[in-house]
Design a protein around this motif. Structure first.
Motif, PDB file in Angstrom:
ATOM      1  N   VAL A 177      -8.085  -7.529  -9.924  1.00 38.82           N
ATOM      2  CA  VAL A 177      -7.092  -7.077  -8.950  1.00 38.82           C
ATOM      3  C   VAL A 177      -6.985  -5.559  -8.982  1.00 38.82           C
ATOM      4  O   VAL A 177      -6.937  -4.894  -7.941  1.00 38.82           O
ATOM      5  CB  VAL A 177      -5.721  -7.723  -9.243  1.00 38.82           C
ATOM      6  N   ASP A 178      -7.002  -4.993 -10.183  1.00 31.37           N
ATOM      7  CA  ASP A 178      -6.921  -3.537 -10.298  1.00 31.37           C
ATOM      8  C   ASP A 178      -8.138  -2.869  -9.672  1.00 31.37           C
ATOM      9  O   ASP A 178      -8.032  -1.849  -8.994  1.00 31.37           O
ATOM     10  CB  ASP A 178      -6.791  -3.128 -11.772  1.00 31.37           C
ATOM     11  N   ALA A 179      -9.311  -3.469  -9.895  1.00 29.60           N
ATOM     12  CA  ALA A 179     -10.531  -2.903  -9.315  1.00 29.60           C
ATOM     13  C   ALA A 179     -10.465  -2.953  -7.795  1.00 29.60           C
ATOM     14  O   ALA A 179     -10.841  -2.000  -7.106  1.00 29.60           O
ATOM     15  CB  ALA A 179     -11.761  -3.665  -9.814  1.00 29.60           C
ATOM     16  N   LEU A 180      -9.944  -4.055  -7.281  1.00 30.51           N
ATOM     17  CA  LEU A 180      -9.849  -4.220  -5.823  1.00 30.51           C
ATOM     18  C   LEU A 180      -8.880  -3.197  -5.228  1.00 30.51           C
ATOM     19  O   LEU A 180      -9.158  -2.576  -4.206  1.00 30.51           O
ATOM     20  CB  LEU A 180      -9.373  -5.640  -5.511  1.00 30.51           C
ATOM     21  N   SER A 181      -7.746  -3.018  -5.901  1.00 31.97           N
ATOM     22  CA  SER A 181      -6.759  -2.072  -5.386  1.00 31.97           C
ATOM     23  C   SER A 181      -7.297  -0.649  -5.414  1.00 31.97           C
ATOM     24  O   SER A 181      -6.851   0.202  -4.654  1.00 31.97           O
ATOM     25  CB  SER A 181      -5.466  -2.137  -6.204  1.00 31.97           C
ATOM     26  N   ALA A 182      -8.259  -0.395  -6.309  1.00 33.94           N
ATOM     27  CA  ALA A 182      -8.792   0.960  -6.432  1.00 33.94           C
ATOM     28  C   ALA A 182      -9.855   1.274  -5.383  1.00 33.94           C
ATOM     29  O   ALA A 182     -10.241   2.425  -5.232  1.00 33.94           O
ATOM     30  CB  ALA A 182      -9.376   1.164  -7.836  1.00 33.94           C
ATOM     31  N   LEU A 183     -10.330   0.262  -4.658  1.00 35.71           N
ATOM     32  CA  LEU A 183     -11.341   0.530  -3.632  1.00 35.71           C
ATOM     33  C   LEU A 183     -10.726   1.381  -2.526  1.00 35.71           C
ATOM     34  O   LEU A 183      -9.646   1.076  -2.053  1.00 35.71           O
ATOM     35  CB  LEU A 183     -11.883  -0.775  -3.034  1.00 35.71           C
ATOM     36  N   PRO A 184     -11.428   2.435  -2.125  1.00 36.03           N
ATOM     37  CA  PRO A 184     -10.786   3.404  -1.231  1.00 36.03           C
ATOM     38  C   PRO A 184     -10.765   3.018   0.247  1.00 36.03           C
ATOM     39  O   PRO A 184      -9.988   3.566   1.002  1.00 36.03           O
ATOM     40  CB  PRO A 184     -11.643   4.658  -1.417  1.00 36.03           C
ATOM     41  N   GLU A 185     -11.608   2.085   0.704  1.00 38.10           N
ATOM     42  CA  GLU A 185     -11.681   1.917   2.152  1.00 38.10           C
ATOM     43  C   GLU A 185     -10.412   1.330   2.743  1.00 38.10           C
ATOM     44  O   GLU A 185      -9.715   0.548   2.101  1.00 38.10           O
ATOM     45  CB  GLU A 185     -12.880   1.073   2.572  1.00 38.10           C
ATOM     46  N   SER A 186     -10.150   1.709   3.964  1.00 45.64           N
ATOM     47  CA  SER A 186      -8.910   1.229   4.568  1.00 45.64           C
ATOM     48  C   SER A 186      -9.169   0.052   5.494  1.00 45.64           C
ATOM     49  O   SER A 186      -8.259  -0.671   5.852  1.00 45.64           O
ATOM     50  CB  SER A 186      -8.201   2.362   5.314  1.00 45.64           C
ATOM     51  N   ARG A 187     -10.415  -0.156   5.915  1.00 37.68           N
ATOM     52  CA  ARG A 187     -10.711  -1.330   6.730  1.00 37.68           C
ATOM     53  C   ARG A 187     -11.275  -2.384   5.814  1.00 37.68           C
ATOM     54  O   ARG A 187     -12.360  -2.235   5.283  1.00 37.68           O
ATOM     55  CB  ARG A 187     -11.689  -0.981   7.841  1.00 37.68           C
ATOM     56  N   ARG A 188     -10.496  -3.439   5.618  1.00 35.06           N
ATOM     57  CA  ARG A 188     -10.826  -4.333   4.517  1.00 35.06           C
ATOM     58  C   ARG A 188     -11.238  -5.710   4.976  1.00 35.06           C
ATOM     59  O   ARG A 188     -10.429  -6.445   5.496  1.00 35.06           O
ATOM     60  CB  ARG A 188      -9.622  -4.427   3.584  1.00 35.06           C
ATOM     61  N   PHE A 189     -12.486  -6.035   4.766  1.00 37.07           N
ATOM     62  CA  PHE A 189     -12.956  -7.391   4.979  1.00 37.07           C
ATOM     63  C   PHE A 189     -12.964  -8.035   3.603  1.00 37.07           C
ATOM     64  O   PHE A 189     -13.879  -7.845   2.803  1.00 37.07           O
ATOM     65  CB  PHE A 189     -14.353  -7.362   5.601  1.00 37.07           C
ATOM     66  N   MET A 190     -11.896  -8.755   3.314  1.00 36.90           N
ATOM     67  CA  MET A 190     -11.645  -9.195   1.947  1.00 36.90           C
ATOM     68  C   MET A 190     -12.770 -10.029   1.343  1.00 36.90           C
ATOM     69  O   MET A 190     -13.184  -9.804   0.218  1.00 36.90           O
ATOM     70  CB  MET A 190     -10.346  -9.999   1.893  1.00 36.90           C
ATOM     71  N   LYS A 191     -13.285 -10.984   2.120  1.00 33.62           N
ATOM     72  CA  LYS A 191     -14.331 -11.853   1.572  1.00 33.62           C
ATOM     73  C   LYS A 191     -15.501 -11.017   1.089  1.00 33.62           C
ATOM     74  O   LYS A 191     -16.108 -11.301   0.067  1.00 33.62           O
ATOM     75  CB  LYS A 191     -14.844 -12.809   2.642  1.00 33.62           C
ATOM     76  N   GLY A 192     -15.838  -9.998   1.865  1.00 30.36           N
ATOM     77  CA  GLY A 192     -16.950  -9.122   1.512  1.00 30.36           C
ATOM     78  C   GLY A 192     -16.638  -8.282   0.285  1.00 30.36           C
ATOM     79  O   GLY A 192     -17.459  -8.156  -0.618  1.00 30.36           O
ATOM     80  N   LEU A 193     -15.436  -7.730   0.250  1.00 30.17           N
ATOM     81  CA  LEU A 193     -15.066  -6.886  -0.892  1.00 30.17           C
ATOM     82  C   LEU A 193     -15.048  -7.702  -2.180  1.00 30.17           C
ATOM     83  O   LEU A 193     -15.538  -7.262  -3.218  1.00 30.17           O
ATOM     84  CB  LEU A 193     -13.682  -6.263  -0.669  1.00 30.17           C
ATOM     85  N   PHE A 194     -14.491  -8.897  -2.080  1.00 28.45           N
ATOM     86  CA  PHE A 194     -14.458  -9.771  -3.254  1.00 28.45           C
ATOM     87  C   PHE A 194     -15.873  -9.990  -3.775  1.00 28.45           C
ATOM     88  O   PHE A 194     -16.137  -9.885  -4.969  1.00 28.45           O
ATOM     89  CB  PHE A 194     -13.876 -11.144  -2.890  1.00 28.45           C
ATOM     90  N   ALA A 195     -16.792 -10.298  -2.854  1.00 32.07           N
ATOM     91  CA  ALA A 195     -18.165 -10.596  -3.250  1.00 32.07           C
ATOM     92  C   ALA A 195     -18.849  -9.351  -3.815  1.00 32.07           C
ATOM     93  O   ALA A 195     -19.597  -9.416  -4.784  1.00 32.07           O
ATOM     94  CB  ALA A 195     -18.951 -11.141  -2.066  1.00 32.07           C
ATOM     95  N   TRP A 196     -18.552  -8.218  -3.221  1.00 26.80           N
ATOM     96  CA  TRP A 196     -19.199  -6.969  -3.630  1.00 26.80           C
ATOM     97  C   TRP A 196     -18.833  -6.595  -5.068  1.00 26.80           C
ATOM     98  O   TRP A 196     -19.640  -6.042  -5.803  1.00 26.80           O
ATOM     99  CB  TRP A 196     -18.776  -5.848  -2.678  1.00 26.80           C
ATOM    100  N   MET A 197     -17.601  -6.936  -5.476  1.00 26.92           N
ATOM    101  CA  MET A 197     -17.136  -6.496  -6.792  1.00 26.92           C
ATOM    102  C   MET A 197     -17.826  -7.203  -7.950  1.00 26.92           C
ATOM    103  O   MET A 197     -17.893  -6.664  -9.038  1.00 26.92           O
ATOM    104  CB  MET A 197     -15.634  -6.721  -6.909  1.00 26.92           C
ATOM    105  N   GLY A 198     -18.300  -8.422  -7.705  1.00 20.99           N
ATOM    106  CA  GLY A 198     -18.969  -9.124  -8.796  1.00 20.99           C
ATOM    107  C   GLY A 198     -17.993  -9.760  -9.764  1.00 20.99           C
ATOM    108  O   GLY A 198     -17.111 -10.477  -9.344  1.00 20.99           O
TER     109      GLY A 198
END
Ligand code: UDP
Ligand code: MG
Length: 334
Positions: A177-198
């Protein structure tokens, strides 16, 4: 790791946060809270339910405030307007305090009882536990078909594969959750971000039930835009493919030009040819417009991203005033 081991002994109740985006859900919030209370024994779970009111136009907020008066574990992040589910999830995740955090739909289509199994997987050392739908019979045929096409296409052209039939419903460790909150982009496609983080990931399967009450908030057009967002935020393939299509068309045009010159030299000037000119002009025109449209899609994205606007705006954070220490009401909005 130590924190995880401690919880595994079962001595301390696990601090579990639910993040629940709600948009016009006056009929469902009560069902949700009741079900969660039945399922999660305070001896084992220290609950924290973060509802994000995503600009509801009905009495959802009043219903939530009423529920909060009876149950101090409910916290409400009231957004200033409807920002969409993705932004609402971001808002909820940055307000969640738990050791593990579970984004979940309020309509009980993400069965809360599955969380017990997710927690078991987490205790085994997984940092993310995904809930995968094994059957989508409750979704319409059109929704299933388009979802299938989207996942297939996306996995072909995007840099990170989104696991198929996995929604936002999942369990995440605090560090995720902390890593996700630290991602800087403002347009958020959550499924993609989740997958990208590993992170170390496990999967549990479930059958998706029907909504307890109310209506779905996603119509065909919204889903189409969602798919477009997902594709363009995680892949530049649609942008690059035009180089090849353009190259191919140009090559064909050169051959055709050579062929025409040769024919004029051999047979003299030829009046017919009107049809082929119209065809090639309109074909090229169409291709160019599509190419420009795709460029525009990415350019627009860059433009919006470059403004660095916050993902959401919080009107008010309602916390229980009787119980524990107060959270800072001023939330970092990315
Ligand atoms: N939702 C939201 N903002 C929106 C649309 C939906 O917060 O703009 C919430 C909604 O209240 C629900 C969840 O997202 O808790 C899933 O929505 P829905 O059940 O309508 O989607 P479906 O299950 O049909 O895909
Ligand atoms: Mg639903």
């Amino acid at each position: 790791m130590n924190a995880i081991r401690n919880h595994a002994t079962g001595r301390e109740p696990l601090h579990l946060s639910f993040v629940v985006p709600v948009f016009d859900e006056e009929e469902t919030v009560g069902h949700f809270v009741r079900r969660v209370n039945e399922l999660f024994d305070p001896a084992h779970y220290r609950l924290d339910m973060v509802f994000v009111n995503d600009g509801s136009r009905d009495s959802t907020l009043d219903r939530l405030l009423e529920l909060q008066r009876q149950d101090g574990r409910i916290r409400i992040v009231d957004l200033s307007r409807n920002f969409g589910k993705e932004a609402a999830l971001s808002a909820g995740l940055s307000a969640a305090l738990g050791q593990v955090v579970v984004p979940i739909d309020v309509d009980l289509q993400d069965p809360p009882e599955l969380v017990h199994e997710m927690v078991r997987k987490w205790r085994e050392g997984h940092e993310v536990v995904l809930a995968r739908r094994v059957d989508r019979r409750q979704d319409s045929l059109a929704k299933r078909a388009t979802a299938l096409i989207f996942y297939r296409l996306h996995s072909r052209i995007a840099d990170v594969a989104i696991p198929e039939n996995v929604g936002d419903f999942r369990l995440m460790d605090r560090r995720v959750v902390d890593a996700l909150s630290a991602l800087p982009e403002s347009r958020r496609f959550m499924k993609g971000l989740f997958a990208w983080m590993g992170f170390r990931t496990a999967i549990v399967d479930y059958a998706r039930p029907e909504r307890v009450a109310g209506q779905t908030k996603f119509n065909g057009w919204k889903l189409w835009n969602f798919a477009l967002e997902g594709t363009t935020s995680f892949s530049t393939a649609p942008l690059r493919v035009w180089t090849y299509i353009g190259g191919l068309v140009a090559l064909l045009a050169i051959f055709y030009g050579l062929f025409t010159i040769a024919r004029v030299l051999i047979q003299g000037v030829d009046v017919p040819g009107y049809a082929s000119i119209i065809v090639s002009i309109s074909l090229l025109g169409g291709l160019q417009l599509m190419g420009i449209g795709i460029l525009g899609e990415y350019l627009g994205r860059t433009y919006l991203e470059s403004k660095r606007r916050p993902v959401f705006i919080v009107r008010h954070l309602y916390e229980d005033t009787r119980g524990e220490a107060q959270q800072e009401p001023a939330m970092a909005a990315q």
